[in-house]
Scaffold this motif. Structure first.
Motif, PDB file in Angstrom:
ATOM      1  N   GLY A 128      -3.359  -0.807   8.023  1.00 51.95           N
ATOM      2  CA  GLY A 128      -3.549  -1.296   6.661  1.00 51.95           C
ATOM      3  C   GLY A 128      -4.106  -2.693   6.571  1.00 51.95           C
ATOM      4  O   GLY A 128      -4.438  -3.328   7.573  1.00 51.95           O
ATOM      5  N   THR A 129      -4.219  -3.154   5.334  1.00 54.94           N
ATOM      6  CA  THR A 129      -4.664  -4.518   5.047  1.00 54.94           C
ATOM      7  C   THR A 129      -3.434  -5.416   4.921  1.00 54.94           C
ATOM      8  O   THR A 129      -2.382  -4.978   4.422  1.00 54.94           O
ATOM      9  CB  THR A 129      -5.476  -4.548   3.746  1.00 54.94           C
ATOM     10  N   PRO A 130      -3.514  -6.671   5.355  1.00 55.53           N
ATOM     11  CA  PRO A 130      -2.334  -7.554   5.367  1.00 55.53           C
ATOM     12  C   PRO A 130      -1.685  -7.711   3.998  1.00 55.53           C
ATOM     13  O   PRO A 130      -0.454  -7.755   3.904  1.00 55.53           O
ATOM     14  CB  PRO A 130      -2.905  -8.875   5.882  1.00 55.53           C
ATOM     15  N   GLY A 131      -2.495  -7.824   2.936  1.00 60.59           N
ATOM     16  CA  GLY A 131      -1.936  -8.012   1.600  1.00 60.59           C
ATOM     17  C   GLY A 131      -1.034  -6.872   1.175  1.00 60.59           C
ATOM     18  O   GLY A 131       0.079  -7.092   0.664  1.00 60.59           O
ATOM     19  N   ARG A 132      -1.464  -5.621   1.372  1.00 61.64           N
ATOM     20  CA  ARG A 132      -0.665  -4.478   0.970  1.00 61.64           C
ATOM     21  C   ARG A 132       0.567  -4.331   1.874  1.00 61.64           C
ATOM     22  O   ARG A 132       1.644  -3.991   1.401  1.00 61.64           O
ATOM     23  CB  ARG A 132      -1.520  -3.212   0.988  1.00 61.64           C
TER      24      ARG A 132
END
Length: 474
Positions: A128-132
């Motif tokens: 995934g992406t770090p923000g999510r």
């Protein structure tokens, strides 16, 4: 590297068979360096240019060390953009399915509720992406204390896109005993500093650090006036007849205009917006991969880490802001040793940028010109100019025509101007002067207001509905 095989590197039979199904039988240099070290549990800081197989370099050993019978999270892969994370997720599912490994994507722009539901099946690997990922951690729906391996892909882009704070927060939630792998096309002091803080005696892997772009990639540039860039783009795409082409521009506000003009001239085009939601971006990319869209217009942010099969042409309609961005743009083609072409369309004033990239990257970027539907070496126009009345873009970026064409164009221009003048005349208000003549008076809009409205209409032309509404609100 001679006669090197994946089995010889320690990859198991099931994964080797799966690789063979996709025609992958020999490891790339970065895979040959990373796989044995990763299997041995070492922390790794790997640098290699884009398109050299970095994804499989960490994904294969990661999948092999996961124990599918344990329904706990054992591996975590972070990527800077939604598109790159989705690509890694697809690769992980493709190779992990035969091993019984469940892979879950946690990507921004998608439904959080749906992702939370899928986490209930206890995936062994999350991509995934770090923000999510940080958002899910804050909800206490994801636990990292069982994670054995953490991978951060495209670390340099993570810094440029401002995601390092999230990465550091996530790493603090994992155990110190975990294995950490950083992979990047470039290694800068910030990346090295983060690696020194988070890693234990990392193994540095550098594959041809001086070779920043693929050796199978050809670099060209064409010079023209700013007003002729779209026409030059059209002619280049027609000439090279690539099944798929990515066109990079710097200003997101210009994407809709370029997309609309490409469609107007008969080139099937789509746009990739960085601020569009995941569903819209996913649909555009799927249509591009399937060949329903032949030209993809995108900015740097929207196209980070894209891996498109059979992509042989990348065009910089605007020059990248620096050599790092040039590397990542042109790295979309010429991957894994395949032939690729990187073309830049510049104005005469932008020539110094190309010279700078050539010097900093140690590559040769050759000048070319368009003449009569052909691409020729810059400077060869003079020897063939008398053969045809076709338009020529010479080495200085100026347009040249023969005298007969000049006269024809001038005549057509005067005719168009007269017609335009007549058509532009709307209802007039007439007043009588002291001399008895009638004169027209029409209130005019201030020039600045007309220009503002014109720019707004131009940028909205061809834009998707959601983007038009967003711009109108602004």
């Amino acid at each position: 590297m001679t006669n090197m095989t994946f089995a010889g590197l320690g990859i198991g039979e099931q994964l080797v068979t799966k690789l063979g199904d996709y025609g992958i039988v020999e490891p790339s240099p970065v895979q040959a360096e990373c796989i044995p070290a990763a299997l041995a549990g070492k922390d790794i800081l790997a640098q290699s240019q884009t398109g050299t197989g970095k994804t499989l370099a960490y994904l294969l050993p990661l999948l092999q060390t996961i124990q599918p019978e344990q329904k706990t999270l054992q591996g975590l892969v972070m990527a800077p953009t939604q598109e790159l994370a989705m690509q890694i997720h697809r690769e992980a599912e493709k190779y992990g399915e035969s091993l019984g490994i469940h892979v879950q994507a946690l990507i921004g722009g998608a439904s959080t509720k749906r992702q939370l539901e899928r986490l209930k099946v206890h995936p062994q690997l999350v991509v995934g992406t770090p923000g999510r990922i940080r958002e899910i951690l804050a909800l206490k729906k994801l636990k990292l204390h069982t994670v054995k391996t953490v991978v951060v892909d495209e670390v340099d882009q993570m810094f440029q896109l401002g995601g390092t704070a999230d990465v550091e927060h996530i790493l603090r939630g994992t155990l110190r005993e975990r294995q950490l792998l950083f992979l990047s096309a470039t290694i800068n002091p910030e990346i090295r500093s983060l690696a020194n803080r988070e890693m234990k005696d990392p193994l540095e892997v550098g594959i041809d650090p001086d070779q920043r772009t693929s050796k199978s990639l050809e670099h060209l540039y064409f010079i023209c006036d700013e007003r002729d860039k779209i026409d030059t783009l059209r002619r280049i795409i027609r000439h090279y007849n690539s099944a798929r082409t990515i066109v990079f521009i710097n200003n997101t506000a210009d994407i809709a205009e370029v997309e609309a003009k490409m469609n107007f001239v008969g080139l099937s085009a789509g746009a990739l917006y960085g601020d569009a939601d995941k569903t819209v971006r996913s649909v555009v990319l799927r249509r591009f991969r399937e060949g329903k869209i032949h030209v993809l217009v995108a900015s740097d942010v929207a196209a980070r880490g894209l891996d498109i099969e059979d992509l042989s042409l990348v065009v910089n309609l605007d020059p990248p802001i620096d050599s790092e961005h040039y590397v990542h743009r042109v790295g979309r083609t010429g991957r894994m040793g395949r032939a690729g072409l990187a073309v830049s369309i510049i104005t005469p004033k932008e020539q110094f940028i190309i010279r700078k990239f050539s010097r900093e990257l140690g590559i040769e970027i050759l000048p070319r010109s368009l003449y009569g539907g052909r691409v020729i070496e810059a400077g060869d126009e003079k020897s063939t100019e008398h053969r045809s009345g076709n338009r020529v873009f010479n080495g200085n970026g100026n347009r040249e025509r023969n005298s007969s064409e000049d006269k024809k164009q001038a005549a057509n221009g005067n005719k168009d101007a007269r017609l335009s003048g007549r058509q532009g005349q709307g209802p007039k208000e007439t007043t009588k002067s002291n001399t008895g003549r009638t004169s027209s008076s029409k209130p005019s809009m201030p020039t600045s207001a007309r220009k503002k409205d014109s720019d707004k209409d131009r940028k909205n032309k061809g834009a998707p509905k959601w983007l038009k509404e967003k711009r109108n609100k602004e």
